[in-house]
Design an enzyme around this catalytic site. Structure first.
Site: not given
Length: 679
Positions: A82, A146, A473
């Site tokens: 990520d 994220h 996600s």
């Protein structure tokens, strides 16, 4: 360009050799075509970009804070691909952790601004094109948020009193808090490159991770140009499951970005906690909107104005028709400053913030109701409620309003699939049901990088350690955490066995609540406690997947672009796609054609023995579904039994579904059956 071969390369970006063979190299189009024709080169494809697919959830799934744990639980390693990680987060504190397990072969890139610990046991970053922009940090540190978010969902520690300024207050935790985390930073401000993704797979496989969690995807419609599918195939061969996000292009059908049968594809479902933000007018009427609004105006009221009535006449775009959208430089600061502004449509709030607004109310339609944060007090309302607020503004000479802090209530309709979650059918193999299952992906509270604004607006200088966001996600790492939990109980299980356990224990979902039915949620909503003891599993090994690819009619050349070796299709392997030992049954037919098809499956006993399972299936109208044999008896653990499922009849609607359930009185091993018209 990417090429899998032992051939040398000019302008070499990466050489993949730890877990599979290949390299990333800069080539012209003509050079790439020439290389593709060389002996020994099995595949050449462009270095494309992938995009990120952007706590109550574990409680909602029924996973208590204290669960049965094997002694090897802390040996589980989840590799997170990520944007990096924020190592100082309380979610990644290593208090109580011993040294990394001996199987770990990875490294922590030694940098002055980043250190690993016994929780985050490895961290690397990849940027083959060397293109860094403002805000990018050249280390595994996460400047986006994220990566930190998804890592804490999968394996974050228990952190009490976590919240976003009181919103979502509770204990934040991952699916397997005792697991170790290995960080592979492949995503940057400009996206996630295929060359970097493959380099991370090459490293992670050799490093010794147990599960790979990758919450991103692209637009490929086949396995042969999809770096994630190729990397996941090599991981599967080494016994490593890759958990992927289904994509955020729903609610339309055929929008999946993750569909390889050797990896897990996860859709986004809701939990029973729904956030809402109210707007209260000067006449005391309240309207409920959607947002994540941590601002507390303490019930103070402000003048409210319609954006179309405050155009910036000094700007080239200063017309009422443009000002009503409240975009950058469209509003007159003198008219808007200190007021709440009503806008048509949704934007990120930058225009209102720059104009000095005290808050904003946006009106419009959008397909989903997941909440977003803005850089100023904000709420997004329906067109109907927006029209009522507009009428109020024009009904009095002194219209006022306030925007309340976000609150939460129980959503009794949950779980259902988020509108944004991508739907099947599988674009590469219509008869392999994808997504596999669903997991929470809406309004999820998890750890965050404090240097990344929660509104994604650079002018927003607030700093938070936890954030609430939505996307497949977020669903993916829920499944990754549960997969690691299963692996900790069953360290020798194959990726297919873990997928089978997750699918056959999933909780059935209501097709009336989720458009697309099984194409939206696959086998159903993930069930963490049941998944570690499924009773029976449908297992698959690498040769089975190769036969599957051959059965789809692909050439040996295309086959080798996935396997990366000299695999060849065996004689008579055509049309074996239906017999891949997948834990679901999907049949694509031509409209009006009579149906007659046989699925062959083999199940392995992983429960108690002796045991006897009986088949239960209720056929939809117009179809006959028979299972032979309908009773399977097992005398030992690991014993295998085969059966055939036959579907005959005609379809009286575009899609019908049911389930096959093998029941021994203790375990109910459920597999969805979907028959649908091809489109």
């Amino acid at each position: 360009m990417l090429a899998f071969s032992h051939i040398g390369a000019e302008s070499l970006l990466y050489s993949y050799k730890r877990s599979f063979h290949g390299f990333a190299v800069e080539l012209t189009e003509q050079e790439a075509q020439k290389m593709a024709g060389m002996d020994g080169v099995v595949s050449v494809f462009p270095n494309q970009k992938k995009e990120l697919h952007t706590t109550r959830s574990w409680d909602f799934l029924g996973l208590p804070k204290q669960v049965d744990k094997p002694t090897t639980e802390s040996d589980a390693i989840i590799g997170v691909f990520d944007t990096g990680i924020w190592p100082e987060s309380a979610s990644f504190n290593d208090k109580g952790f011993g040294p990394p397990p001996s199987k770990w072969k990875g490294k922590c890139q030694a940098l002055t601004n980043f250190t690993c610990n016994n929780k985050i046991i490895g961290a690397k970053y990849y940027r083959s094109d060397k293109l860094f922009v403002e805000g990018d940090i050249k280390s595994p540190r996460d400047s986006d948020g994220h990566g930190t978010h998804v890592a804490s969902i999968a394996a974050g520690n228990l952190v009490s009193a976590a919240s976003l300024e009181g919103i979502g207050f509770g204990t934040a935790r991952g699916g397997l808090p005792s697991a170790r985390i290995a960080v592979y930073k492949i995503c940057w401000s400009l996206g996630c490159n295929d060359a970097d993704i493959l380099a991370a797979f090459d490293d992670a496989i050799a490093d010794g991770v147990d599960i790979i969690s990758i919450s991103l995807g692209g637009s490929s419609k086949n396995y042969f140009t999809d770096a994630i599918a190729i990397g996941a195939f090599h991981a599967m061969r080494k016994g490593i499951l890759t958990s992927t996000s289904a994509g955020n292009r729903g609610p339309d059908l055929a929008t999946l970005s993750s569909f390889a049968p050797w990896s897990l594809s996860v859709a986004a479902s809701t939990t029973d906690r729904k956030f809402f933000t109210e707007v209260q007018l000067g006449n005391n009427k309240k309207f409920e909107g959607v947002s994540i609004n941590p601002f507390d105006l303490k019930n103070g009221t402000y003048p409210i104005i319609y954006g179309g009535d405050a155009p910036n006449k000094t700007s080239e775009i200063g017309s009422p028709s443009y000002a009503r959208t409240c975009n950058d430089d469209s509003l007159d600061k003198n008219l808007v400053k200190g007021k709440i502004v009503l806008c048509d449509g949704e934007n990120d709030g930058t225009g209102q913030l720059l104009a000095g607004a005290a808050g904003t109310v946006m009106q419009g339609r959008r397909p989903d109701s997941s909440a977003f944060a803005f850089p100023l007090p904000a709420a997004f309302l329906s067109l109907e409620d927006g029209a009522n607020i507009y009428s109020y503004i024009n009904s009095t000479s002194n219209p006022t309003a306030t925007i309340l802090k976000t609150n939460a209530r129980k959503d009794t309709f949950a779980p259902y699939i988020a509108a944004f979650s991508s739907r099947g059918p599988n674009p590469a193999a219509n008869n392999i049901l994808k997504p596999d299952l669903a997991a929470p992906g809406v309004d999820i509270l998890a750890a965050w990088s404090p240097i990344s604004p929660i509104s994604e607006v650079s002018l927003d200088e607030r700093k938070f350690s936890y954030n609430i966001i939505s996307g497949t996600s977020m669903a993916c790492p829920h499944a990754s955490g549960v997969a690691a939990y299963i692996k900790s109980f069953h360290p020798t299980w194959s990726p297919a066995a873990i997928i089978s356990a997750l699918k056959t224990t999933a909780v059935p979902m209501d097709a009336e609540k989720s458009s697309g039915a099984e194409f939206a949620y696959g086998a159903g909503n993930i069930n963490p406690l049941k998944a570690s003891n499924p009773g029976l599993i449908y297992d698959i090994d690498a040769p089975d997947y190769i036969n599957f690819l051959c059965g789809q009619g692909y050439s040996t050349k295309l086959l080798q672009s996935v396997t990366g070796d000299n695999s060849r299709c065996p004689e008579g392997s055509d049309k074996t796609v239906f017999d891949l030992n997948y834990p679901s049954f999907a049949l694509s037919i031509q409209p009006s054609n009579p149906i007659s098809h046989v699925f062959n499956r083999t199940v392995t006993n992983v429960g108690t023995s002796p045991s006897t399972y009986k088949a239960n299936v209720i056929a939809p109208t117009g179809l006959s579904i028979k299972v032979n044999p309908s009773i399977l008896s097992f005398t030992s653990s690991g014993q295998k039994q085969s059966f055939a499922l036959t579907i005959e009849g005609t379809l009286d609607k575009q899609m019908v579904s049911t389930s096959l359930i093998w029941d021994d009185g203790t375990n109910k091993v459920r597999s969805p059956i979907v028959v649908y018209e091809a489109f």
